[in-house]
Design a protein around this motif. Structure first.
Motif, PDB file in Angstrom:
ATOM      1  N   UNK A 181      15.883 -62.625  14.950  1.00  0.00           N
ATOM      2  CA  UNK A 181      17.470 -62.761  15.603  1.00  0.00           C
ATOM      3  C   UNK A 181      18.126 -62.554  17.068  1.00  0.00           C
ATOM      4  N   UNK A 182      16.505 -62.323  17.970  1.00  0.00           N
ATOM      5  CA  UNK A 182      17.181 -62.077  19.110  1.00  0.00           C
ATOM      6  C   UNK A 182      16.154 -63.387  19.829  1.00  0.00           C
ATOM      7  N   UNK A 183      16.739 -64.526  18.827  1.00  0.00           N
ATOM      8  CA  UNK A 183      15.302 -66.080  20.191  1.00  0.00           C
ATOM      9  C   UNK A 183      14.601 -66.208  20.566  1.00  0.00           C
ATOM     10  N   UNK A 184      13.463 -64.701  20.135  1.00  0.00           N
ATOM     11  CA  UNK A 184      12.345 -64.932  21.112  1.00  0.00           C
ATOM     12  C   UNK A 184      11.759 -66.009  20.927  1.00  0.00           C
ATOM     13  N   UNK A 185      11.556 -66.615  20.047  1.00  0.00           N
ATOM     14  CA  UNK A 185      10.756 -67.878  19.807  1.00  0.00           C
ATOM     15  C   UNK A 185      10.492 -69.181  21.014  1.00  0.00           C
ATOM     16  N   UNK A 186      12.201 -68.864  21.520  1.00  0.00           N
ATOM     17  CA  UNK A 186      12.718 -69.762  22.659  1.00  0.00           C
ATOM     18  C   UNK A 186      11.871 -69.672  23.401  1.00  0.00           C
ATOM     19  N   UNK A 187      11.257 -68.858  24.490  1.00  0.00           N
ATOM     20  CA  UNK A 187       9.997 -68.295  25.451  1.00  0.00           C
ATOM     21  C   UNK A 187       8.710 -69.687  24.703  1.00  0.00           C
ATOM     22  N   UNK A 188       8.677 -69.704  23.916  1.00  0.00           N
ATOM     23  CA  UNK A 188       7.199 -70.341  23.423  1.00  0.00           C
ATOM     24  C   UNK A 188       7.606 -72.595  22.924  1.00  0.00           C
ATOM     25  N   UNK A 189       9.028 -72.646  23.984  1.00  0.00           N
ATOM     26  CA  UNK A 189       9.574 -73.851  23.552  1.00  0.00           C
ATOM     27  C   UNK A 189       9.442 -74.440  24.887  1.00  0.00           C
ATOM     28  N   UNK A 190       9.394 -76.032  24.222  1.00  0.00           N
ATOM     29  CA  UNK A 190       8.974 -76.673  26.067  1.00  0.00           C
ATOM     30  C   UNK A 190      10.781 -77.466  25.936  1.00  0.00           C
ATOM     31  N   UNK A 191      11.939 -76.640  26.386  1.00  0.00           N
ATOM     32  CA  UNK A 191      13.574 -76.685  26.612  1.00  0.00           C
ATOM     33  C   UNK A 191      13.011 -77.932  26.761  1.00  0.00           C
ATOM     34  N   UNK A 269      11.787 -74.922  10.632  1.00  0.00           N
ATOM     35  CA  UNK A 269      11.282 -74.844  11.808  1.00  0.00           C
ATOM     36  C   UNK A 269       9.924 -74.098  12.621  1.00  0.00           C
ATOM     37  N   UNK A 270       9.197 -74.444  11.155  1.00  0.00           N
ATOM     38  CA  UNK A 270       8.095 -74.806  11.618  1.00  0.00           C
ATOM     39  C   UNK A 270       7.664 -76.132  11.914  1.00  0.00           C
ATOM     40  N   UNK A 271       8.186 -77.123  11.276  1.00  0.00           N
ATOM     41  CA  UNK A 271       8.277 -78.400  12.026  1.00  0.00           C
ATOM     42  C   UNK A 271       8.397 -78.866  13.295  1.00  0.00           C
ATOM     43  N   UNK A 272       9.913 -77.504  13.656  1.00  0.00           N
ATOM     44  CA  UNK A 272      10.494 -78.382  14.596  1.00  0.00           C
ATOM     45  C   UNK A 272       9.315 -77.159  15.932  1.00  0.00           C
ATOM     46  N   UNK A 273       8.202 -76.253  15.520  1.00  0.00           N
ATOM     47  CA  UNK A 273       7.991 -75.941  16.011  1.00  0.00           C
ATOM     48  C   UNK A 273       6.705 -76.786  16.473  1.00  0.00           C
ATOM     49  N   UNK A 274       6.035 -77.347  15.413  1.00  0.00           N
ATOM     50  CA  UNK A 274       4.874 -78.301  16.221  1.00  0.00           C
ATOM     51  C   UNK A 274       5.520 -79.071  16.948  1.00  0.00           C
ATOM     52  N   UNK A 275       6.451 -79.280  16.514  1.00  0.00           N
ATOM     53  CA  UNK A 275       6.753 -80.334  17.687  1.00  0.00           C
ATOM     54  C   UNK A 275       6.945 -80.327  19.321  1.00  0.00           C
ATOM     55  N   UNK A 276       7.743 -78.858  19.319  1.00  0.00           N
ATOM     56  CA  UNK A 276       8.153 -79.135  20.911  1.00  0.00           C
ATOM     57  C   UNK A 276       7.646 -77.822  21.267  1.00  0.00           C
ATOM     58  N   UNK A 277       6.567 -76.227  20.289  1.00  0.00           N
ATOM     59  CA  UNK A 277       6.235 -75.750  20.937  1.00  0.00           C
ATOM     60  C   UNK A 277       5.328 -75.885  21.710  1.00  0.00           C
ATOM     61  N   UNK A 278       4.821 -74.988  23.297  1.00  0.00           N
ATOM     62  CA  UNK A 278       4.478 -74.255  24.091  1.00  0.00           C
ATOM     63  C   UNK A 278       2.755 -74.180  23.637  1.00  0.00           C
ATOM     64  N   UNK A 279       1.470 -75.089  24.020  1.00  0.00           N
ATOM     65  CA  UNK A 279       0.658 -74.485  23.140  1.00  0.00           C
ATOM     66  C   UNK A 279      -0.730 -74.601  24.368  1.00  0.00           C
TER      67      UNK A 279
END
Length: 279
Positions: A181-191, A269-279
């Motif tokens: 809800x707080x969108x904490x996942x954003x910090x892991x994204x390559x925005x 969302x998991x598909x989106x993270x597979x594309x844009x997550x920073x790992x």
């Protein structure tokens, strides 16, 4: 005569890049595999809500559904291998630290280690199912939950063990929902590489999916706490029964429709993270 070994900077950086690339592939494959399972579980739960199916809305049901599709066997192996990649990615985070700020903190390393164990177990069950051991991956999650709870209740202090485990799962579910809800996942994204539409898609699926996933985990935990309080293993429920419980509320099956849709969103969302997550 002493012999010294010199490491060329170019060679060292190349090895680091290759290692990082391998971890990245494993992580993205794993996130995509997780997405497949959640999409299928969400769709199975929607069928149940509309009275159109009697399949189990859990990992076993998702694997059975996947096996019935064209190219079902290769798909099962792909999902299983992807989940192995997920476990290895989390292991690398536990050993070397995660990407991003604070990734080397002990708390985050411990969380990564726990995720490694969890996804390792899930990967094993999927690969066992793909290899023909149907009971390993497709058994009822509700029955498995009851069996584990029954064995735990028989231990010395079993009611406390089960009760605390249930409370831990409730807390984990609430934590998942709150962070989503707080969108904490954003910090892991390559925005910087994402378009406005991609960011909006990730927010819709991340918030809706994460809150639904957290709610389901919390309900599973409540059932486990109830089993501890009543000393009845049958009170412990797996994912399928937890989802079905949403249909018994005063609003009828519509709450299950909402939660099932949320789980499908989490898969996307998991598909989106597979594309844009920073790992």
């Amino acid at each position: 005569m002493n012999t010294r070994t010199f490491s060329l900077p170019g060679r060292t950086s190349a090895r680091g890049a290759a290692k990082g690339s391998a971890v990245g592939v494993a992580a993205r494959w794993g996130l995509a595999a997780r997405g497949v399972l959640y999409v299928l579980i969400g769709l199975l739960a929607l069928r149940i809500a509309f009275g159109e199916g009697d399949e189990q809305a859990d990992r076993g049901g998702a694997l059975a559904e996947l096996s019935q599709q064209p190219m079902g066997s290769p798909l099962l192996w792909a999902v299983g291998v992807g989940l192995v990649g997920m476990a290895l990615w989390r292991l690398s985070e536990a050993v070397f630290g995660a990407a991003g700020e604070g990734g080397h903190k002990a708390r985050k390393r411990l969380m990564s280690a726990a995720r490694c164990v969890f996804y390792g177990f899930v990967a094993y069950s999927v690969l066992a199912f793909a290899g023909g051991e149907g009971g390993s991956g497709s058994g009822s999650g509700d029955r498995q939950s009851e069996d584990v709870t029954a064995r735990a209740l028989d231990l010395p202090g079993g009611r406390w063990i089960v009760g605390l485990a249930g409370l831990g799962i409730v807390a984990a579910g609430l934590w998942m929902a709150t962070r989503a809800a707080l969108r904490k996942y954003r910090k892991h994204l390559r925005t910087g590489t994402m378009s406005h539409r991609a960011r909006r898609f990730t927010d819709v699926t991340g918030v809706g999916g994460g809150v639904a996933r957290g709610a389901v985990f919390a309900v599973v935990g409540v059932f486990i706490v109830r089993a501890a309080l009543t000393y009845e293993p049958d009170e412990a429920k797996g994912l399928d029964d937890a989802l079905r419980s949403f249909a018994t509320t005063p609003v009828g099956p519509w709450l299950l429709v909402l939660v099932a849709s949320g789980l499908t969103l989490f898969g996307l969302f998991s598909f989106a993270m597979a594309r844009w997550r920073r790992v």
